[in-house]
Design a protein around this motif. Structure first.
Motif, short mmCIF file in Angstrom:
data_model
loop_
_atom_site.label_atom_id
_atom_site.label_comp_id
_atom_site.label_asym_id
_atom_site.label_seq_id
_atom_site.Cartn_x
_atom_site.Cartn_y
_atom_site.Cartn_z
N GLU A 1 47.51 44.51 34.43
CA GLU A 1 46.24 44.85 35.08
C GLU A 1 45.60 43.64 35.74
OE1 GLU A 1 43.75 46.58 32.11
OE2 GLU A 1 45.06 48.32 31.79
N ALA B 1 40.09 39.83 47.49
CA ALA B 1 39.62 41.07 46.87
C ALA B 1 38.50 41.69 47.68
CB ALA B 1 39.16 40.81 45.44
N LEU C 1 39.88 43.35 50.88
CA LEU C 1 40.51 44.65 50.63
C LEU C 1 39.48 45.72 50.29
CD1 LEU C 1 43.70 43.67 48.60
CD2 LEU C 1 43.61 44.67 50.88
N LEU D 1 38.94 49.26 52.34
CA LEU D 1 39.13 50.54 51.65
C LEU D 1 37.83 51.32 51.52
CD1 LEU D 1 41.52 49.21 48.86
CD2 LEU D 1 42.14 50.81 50.68
N TRP E 1 44.93 57.43 45.65
CA TRP E 1 45.54 56.11 45.74
C TRP E 1 44.48 55.04 46.03
CZ3 TRP E 1 49.86 56.76 43.54
CH2 TRP E 1 50.60 57.93 43.74
N ARG E 2 43.56 55.39 46.91
CA ARG E 2 42.47 54.47 47.22
C ARG E 2 41.62 54.23 45.98
NH1 ARG E 2 39.84 54.43 52.42
NH2 ARG E 2 40.10 56.68 52.57
N GLN F 1 42.49 54.45 42.87
CA GLN F 1 43.21 53.63 41.89
C GLN F 1 43.18 52.16 42.28
OE1 GLN F 1 47.14 55.05 40.71
NE2 GLN F 1 47.89 52.95 40.64
N ILE F 2 43.44 51.87 43.54
CA ILE F 2 43.49 50.47 44.00
C ILE F 2 42.11 49.83 43.88
CG2 ILE F 2 43.86 48.98 45.99
CD1 ILE F 2 45.97 51.07 46.93
N VAL F 3 41.09 50.55 44.32
CA VAL F 3 39.73 50.00 44.25
C VAL F 3 39.32 49.80 42.79
CG1 VAL F 3 37.29 50.47 44.70
CG2 VAL F 3 38.99 50.88 46.48
N ASP G 1 41.25 49.06 40.28
CA ASP G 1 41.91 47.84 39.81
C ASP G 1 41.19 46.60 40.34
OD1 ASP G 1 43.78 49.35 38.46
OD2 ASP G 1 45.33 49.16 40.00
N LEU G 2 40.85 46.62 41.62
CA LEU G 2 40.19 45.46 42.22
C LEU G 2 38.81 45.23 41.62
CD1 LEU G 2 41.12 45.98 45.98
CD2 LEU G 2 41.82 44.06 44.55
#
Length: 233
Positions: free
Chosen positions: A63, A87, A90, A94, A154-155, A157-159, A161-162
């Motif tokens: 993570e 970060a 991105l 997003l 997907w967006r 999930q990525i956000v 994590d960030l």
């Protein structure tokens, strides 16, 4: 011999429970960025062997919350200036796109919900005690709800994590004096653009919001004394 398919599965593996505990400690700053993980101490506190702890550390390393060093152990990840900058870049791409999508496709009820979440943000800043923590929480709820309404998993999930990694940033943008009020002004403009269903304005305003946040991290004082924790090598 019992049918293996009929044996109930444990709700959560031990290492996952350990990972949950450590994650809370890290995000709650009980374990500061840069701090080495004392495996023996943690095993004693949690009453576990080193095997589930090391499996938990692998989860947290995946993570990005923990960095593992061969033959040296693991430490809580400390974000570099480059990490923070990338970060923010991105998140800007997003989340500005998500806001533009929401402006066009959200229902009236969903936009009203976002306006209500913004009012909670306004109220959090007016609280006389713990306003910063309350503002952080309300701010995260607003941004998360925009992503949920957008519906791109997907967006989301990525956000997610960030944003989790950004909690390790000890030069948080909202720490700079005056930034809370500035951020709130930017949120007001974003909500107004959402309610007007102006996708182009939403995209530009959210991009500016993150750009200003990044600039603030470069001006914010450290949230802890510089020698409070030795930086891992």
């Amino acid at each position: 011999m019992p049918d293996q398919t009929s044996i109930p599965l444990a709700s959560t593996a031990l290492y996952e429970q350990v990972a949950d505990r450590l994650r809370l400690r890290i995000l709650g700053r009980e374990l500061e960025p840069g701090a080495w993980i004392d495996e023996l101490k943690l095993c004693g506190e949690l009453g576990i062997s080193r095997t589930p702890l090391r499996e938990a550390l692998k989860v947290l390393a995946a993570e990005g919350l923990v960095t593992m060093k061969l033959r040296r152990g693991a430490y809580v990840t400390e974000m570099s200036e480059r990490d923070v900058r990338e970060a923010y870049q991105l998140l800007s791409l997003l989340e500005s796109d998500a806001a533009a999508e929401v402006a066009v496709r959200a229902s009236d009820a969903e936009l009203a919900e976002l306006a209500q979440l913004h009012r909670a943000l306004e109220e959090a800043l007016l609280e006389s005690t713990n306003s910063r923590d309350a503002f952080f929480a309300a701010n995260e709820r607003f941004h998360l709800r925009v992503l949920e309404i957008d519906g791109n998993r997907w967006r989301l999930q990525i956000v997610g994590d960030l944003r989790r990694l950004m909690k390790l940033n000890r030069h948080h943008s909202l720490f700079r004096e005056g930034r809370l009020a500035e951020s709130l002004d930017e949120h007001r403009a974003i909500v107004a653009a959402l309610l007007a269903r102006d996708a182009q304005a939403c995209r530009g305003l959210v991009s500016a919001h993150f750009r200003n946040g990044l600039n603030a991290t470069q001006e914010a004082p450290s949230s802890r004394p510089p020698d409070a924790c030795a930086q891992p090598r």
